[in-house]
Design an enzyme around this catalytic site. Structure first.
Site, PDB file in Angstrom:
ATOM      1  N   TYR A 136       0.836  -1.201   0.000  1.00 27.83           N
ATOM      2  CA  TYR A 136       0.000   0.000   0.000  1.00 27.83           C
ATOM      3  C   TYR A 136       0.875   1.257   0.000  1.00 27.83           C
ATOM      4  O   TYR A 136       0.631   2.197  -0.762  1.00 27.83           O
ATOM      5  CB  TYR A 136      -0.918  -0.027   1.223  1.00 27.83           C
ATOM      6  N   GLU A 148     -12.140   5.721   4.615  1.00 30.10           N
ATOM      7  CA  GLU A 148     -11.533   6.571   5.644  1.00 30.10           C
ATOM      8  C   GLU A 148     -12.531   6.784   6.783  1.00 30.10           C
ATOM      9  O   GLU A 148     -12.152   6.850   7.947  1.00 30.10           O
ATOM     10  CB  GLU A 148     -11.082   7.909   5.060  1.00 30.10           C
ATOM     11  N   TRP A 154      -5.455   1.735  10.097  1.00 29.53           N
ATOM     12  CA  TRP A 154      -5.718   1.608   8.665  1.00 29.53           C
ATOM     13  C   TRP A 154      -5.504   0.176   8.180  1.00 29.53           C
ATOM     14  O   TRP A 154      -6.202  -0.296   7.286  1.00 29.53           O
ATOM     15  CB  TRP A 154      -4.856   2.596   7.875  1.00 29.53           C
TER      16      TRP A 154
END
Length: 196
Positions: A28, A50, A58
């Site tokens: 990522y 988000e 995350w």
């Protein structure tokens, strides 16, 4: 013990410490985070994910992203906008995603708000992108949690009916979608360091 700011991987590349250890985080970090994203579907997905990330790490969202994409129809706003209370109940029982009623309902509302926009979502979001800074941050202490731009984006999205779009969440969106480049100066992904 705090994580190092920069970690050099087995491939010899220096990375932001958060994106250097876990293989999925590393992918990522190297391929997505901080890369300018203009695709409206992917940006809508980022708004929603988000929001799901609020209060969580995350990596939790990243590992569940395939399931989120499945249950939310590839983040096709038109298909999400017609989801019903029965769909919400079904998703609350799906252990593959974050089972938070408010965040699930916000995703449906955000799809409806997206369809109501008078301009494409990518244009709206990118209109808040700040001018690029000339110096990359050296440490994570130099990276803000919010900015005037993320606060303005949050306020405008809320005005337009979006939910779970607070200023901190919107700054994370700006980082993820490349509106800002917060790769540390020593990181191989820092565009500002490379340009200098």
């Amino acid at each position: 013990m705090p994580r190092p700011e920069i970690i050099v991987g087995d491939d010899g590349l220096a990375r932001c410490g958060w994106g250097a250890v876990d293989p999925e985080y590393r992918r990522y970090h190297d391929e997505e985070w901080g890369t300018p994203q203009h695709d409206p579907v992917r940006l809508f997905e980022k708004v929603c994910l988000e929001g799901f990330q609020a209060g969580l790490s995350w990596i939790t969202i990243l590992r569940r992203r395939p399931a989120f994409r499945e249950v939310f129809h590839g983040f096709d706003a038109r298909r999400i906008a017609v989801m019903t209370d029965d769909d919400v109940t079904r998703l609350l029982g799906d252990e593959r995603i974050i089972r938070h009623r408010g965040k699930i309902e916000a995703t449906i509302q955000n799809a409806r708000a997206t369809l109501d926009l008078d301009l494409p979502i990518d244009e709206l979001l990118w209109s808040f992108a700040p001018r690029p800074g000339s110096v990359a941050p050296s440490t994570f202490a130099e990276v803000p949690a919010t900015t005037p731009e993320s606060t303005a984006m949050s306020k405008e999205l809320r005005r337009r009916g979006f939910r779970f779009v607070g200023p901190t969440t919107m700054y994370a969106l700006m980082q993820a979608s490349g509106m800002v480049d917060d790769h540390l100066a020593a990181c191989h992904r820092s565009a500002r360091t490379a340009a200098a």
